[in-house]
Motif scaffolding. Structure first.
Motif, PDB file in Angstrom:
ATOM      1  N   ARG A 142     -99.063  25.138 -24.524  1.00 23.42           N
ATOM      2  CA  ARG A 142    -100.174  24.239 -24.187  1.00 23.42           C
ATOM      3  C   ARG A 142    -101.509  24.954 -24.399  1.00 23.42           C
ATOM      4  O   ARG A 142    -102.477  24.362 -24.882  1.00 23.42           O
TER       5      ARG A 142
ATOM      6  N   GLN B 160     -97.245  17.688 -28.497  1.00 23.20           N
ATOM      7  CA  GLN B 160     -95.933  17.056 -28.467  1.00 23.20           C
ATOM      8  C   GLN B 160     -94.892  18.101 -28.106  1.00 23.20           C
ATOM      9  O   GLN B 160     -94.893  19.204 -28.645  1.00 23.20           O
ATOM     10  N   LEU B 161     -94.002  17.726 -27.197  1.00 21.50           N
ATOM     11  CA  LEU B 161     -92.951  18.644 -26.796  1.00 21.50           C
ATOM     12  C   LEU B 161     -91.603  17.961 -26.951  1.00 21.50           C
ATOM     13  O   LEU B 161     -91.391  16.861 -26.435  1.00 21.50           O
TER      14      LEU B 161
ATOM     15  N   ALA C 112     -93.545  20.154 -17.832  1.00 14.40           N
ATOM     16  CA  ALA C 112     -94.198  19.802 -19.100  1.00 14.40           C
ATOM     17  C   ALA C 112     -95.204  18.667 -18.909  1.00 14.40           C
ATOM     18  O   ALA C 112     -96.302  18.690 -19.471  1.00 14.40           O
TER      19      ALA C 112
ATOM     20  N   TYR D 244     -98.226  17.596 -21.745  1.00 17.04           N
ATOM     21  CA  TYR D 244     -97.491  17.304 -22.983  1.00 17.04           C
ATOM     22  C   TYR D 244     -97.075  15.845 -23.040  1.00 17.04           C
ATOM     23  O   TYR D 244     -96.857  15.202 -22.002  1.00 17.04           O
TER      24      TYR D 244
ATOM     25  N   THR E 292     -93.796  14.132 -23.780  1.00 14.10           N
ATOM     26  CA  THR E 292     -92.448  14.709 -23.749  1.00 14.10           C
ATOM     27  C   THR E 292     -91.409  13.804 -24.396  1.00 14.10           C
ATOM     28  O   THR E 292     -91.295  12.629 -24.075  1.00 14.10           O
TER      29      THR E 292
END
Lengths: 406, 100
Positions: A61, A67-68, A88, A93, A95
């Motif tokens: 981050r 984008q995760l 997250a 993010y 997720t």
């Protein structure tokens, strides 16, 4: 409709916008096109701990990741998944959970929703129960359909990911009907990419040009019929394209994958390439890995390119294609991707297609992804030997990445 | 070729909302508004962000044009044209929907 000239590709400005965590290589399914390394079962480093994954997410981050992806193997096999998703989400993010659906219960769905999970990508291999269960080596079809409806009932945006190969390419219309019934938001027909397990089984999996054309016609008709109700992606196999894919938007450009043991990679297949080192997040900071590691630097820019690519007017568009494919098929990762018709090695693609469809070819049983086969392949060597890429959980090989800029 | 199913362009009295599939927010690392969706990112320029921030289902297109004209004084006609064009493009991309 006005022409929209203002949308251009965004190069990420040097940021790893896309962080993919391969939480584990463990998986209840045995898909013979799996993009995990063929030698995943050999003894290696333990999976990262919860605390280690959290550090990776925090550092990602800080580097600008947005984008995760949680993938594997099957990420649901990690019982800290909900905890990681919550962390997250708190970090900011978007997720994505990329899953086979096996292990996804009503309770876990609710917990994931509460943890802030943004979307779920579920894999489906066929519209036919028997074929699905045979292909994945487990009784999964009924479960997947049930899970699909539960995902929608919980209000998640949902991508249905269908890896496409010879065995299921004739089912596009039936799969479309299933997807419509479930109410999926995005349907992705992803022609599999030939690395790792898919490379081992290439002769049995590669469809013909005619099959792909027919499937694409079905998709086009469905797009007209469904309009905005469902977005349908059709990822063309580069073997039949003549142009290479702009793999990962370029090596070390926007994409960063962390393998279960912490190895940092520019894509999920990159450990296929022999001679490259993949240091771990256990030893280095994510900032060092992204900004300074020689591996990530190796194929950035165009200095590494062969004359074929460096002089090409499309090098800004496709970055010379896929480094892993260049290595697998030509032995040198710096070569032009042989999927490119300008590659001096392009004939290798034609030969592979001809071999897979040779009249009288003896059909071989699919080599299923399992521990026994993995250990055997780790010793014996094959197209994917030494590979330690990673999965999208369902075999699309290279994740679709869209980055627009208005 | 004429597509008879093509939706009509935005009209002054209509209201637009963000497609719930998209997450719209300010992203400090990009110094911009972004739209996030499954496996995708759209970085918005300032005007696009200004417009989408106001697609809240309450404001009409006419309200939106008025606010943008105040925010970018000088050439009202150009601002109005820009808003209509952006709305049509965003709708075609599926980012926003016409409020029923």
């Amino acid at each position: 409709m006005p022409k929209d000239g203002s949308v251009v590709r965004l190069d990420g400005q040097g940021k790893p916008l896309w962080l993919v965590l391969e939480l584990t290589y463990r998986c209840p399914l045995k898909c013979p096109w799996c993009s995990n390394p063929v030698d995943y079962a050999r003894d290696g480093e333990a999976e990262l701990s919860t605390a280690e994954w959290k550090r990776v997410m925090r550092e990602g981050r800080e580097l600008g990741a947005l984008q995760l992806g949680f993938t594997g193997g099957e990420p649901l096999l990690r019982d800290d998944l909900e905890e990681l998703v919550a962390d997250a989400s708190a970090l900011g993010y978007y997720t994505n959970l990329i899953t086979s659906g096996v292990g996804l219960t009503e309770n876990r769905l609710r917990a994931l929703k509460a943890a802030g999970l943004n979307q779920i990508q579920l894999s489906l291999q066929s519209s036919d129960r028997e074929l699905t269960d045979t292909l994945v080596g487990a009784r999964a079809f009924d479960l997947k359909l049930k899970v699909a409806h539960q995902i929608k009932a919980q209000g998640f945006p949902m991508v249905l990911n269908v890896p496409v190969f010879r065995q299921n390419i004739g089912q596009v219309a039936d799969i479309l009907a299933l997807a419509e019934d479930i109410g999926v938001d995005y349907l992705e027909f992803a022609n599999i990419q030939y690395y790792n397990w898919a490379m081992v089984n290439r002769d049995e999996l590669l469809p013909t040009r005619e099959q792909i054309d027919a499937a694409e016609r079905e998709v086009r008709a469905a797009r007209e019929r469904l309009g905005e109700r469902m977005t349908i992606y059709f990822v063309i196999p580069d073997y039949y394209e003549g142009r290479p894919k702009a793999c990962m938007n370029g090596w070390g450009s926007i994409h960063l994958t962390i393998a279960p043991d912490g190895a940092a990679m520019p894509c999920q297949e990159a450990r296929i390439i022999q001679g490259l080192e993949f240091p771990s997040v256990r030893d280095k900071s994510l900032a060092w890995l992204w900004n300074e590691s020689p591996t990530f630097e190796k194929f950035r820019g165009d200095a590494w390119m062969s004359p074929t690519c460096r002089s090409c007017d499309e090098k800004e568009k496709d970055f010379g294609g896929c480094r892993c494919q260049a290595f697998l098929m030509t032995g040198d990762a710096a070569n032009t991707d042989p999927a490119c018709s300008r590659s001096p090695h392009h004939h290798l693609i034609g030969e592979a297609i001809a071999r897979a469809h040779a009249p009288g070819r003896k059909v071989q049983p699919l080599v299923m992804r399992n521990d026994g086969n993995s250990r055997r392949l780790a010793q014996g060597g094959h197209g994917g030997k030494g590979g330690s890429g990673g999965g999208t959980g369902c075999g699309s090989g290279n994740a679709r990445v869209e980055v627009d800029h208005v | 070729m004429t597509d008879i199913t093509a939706p009509s362009p935005p009209a002054a009295g209509e209201r637009y909302v963000l497609n719930p599939m998209y997450l719209f927010r300010w992203e400090p690392t990009q110094d911009a508004h972004v739209l996030l969706y499954p496996e995708g990112i759209v970085k918005l320029n300032q005007t696009a962000g200004d417009i989408i921030a106001r697609c809240d289902g309450r404001r009409t297109v006419a309200d939106l044009v008025g606010e943008l004209q105040q925010r970018y004084p000088g050439d009202d006609e150009r601002v109005a044209e820009g808003v209509y064009k952006f709305l049509e493009v965003f709708r075609a991309k599926g980012w926003i929907r016409r409020q029923a």
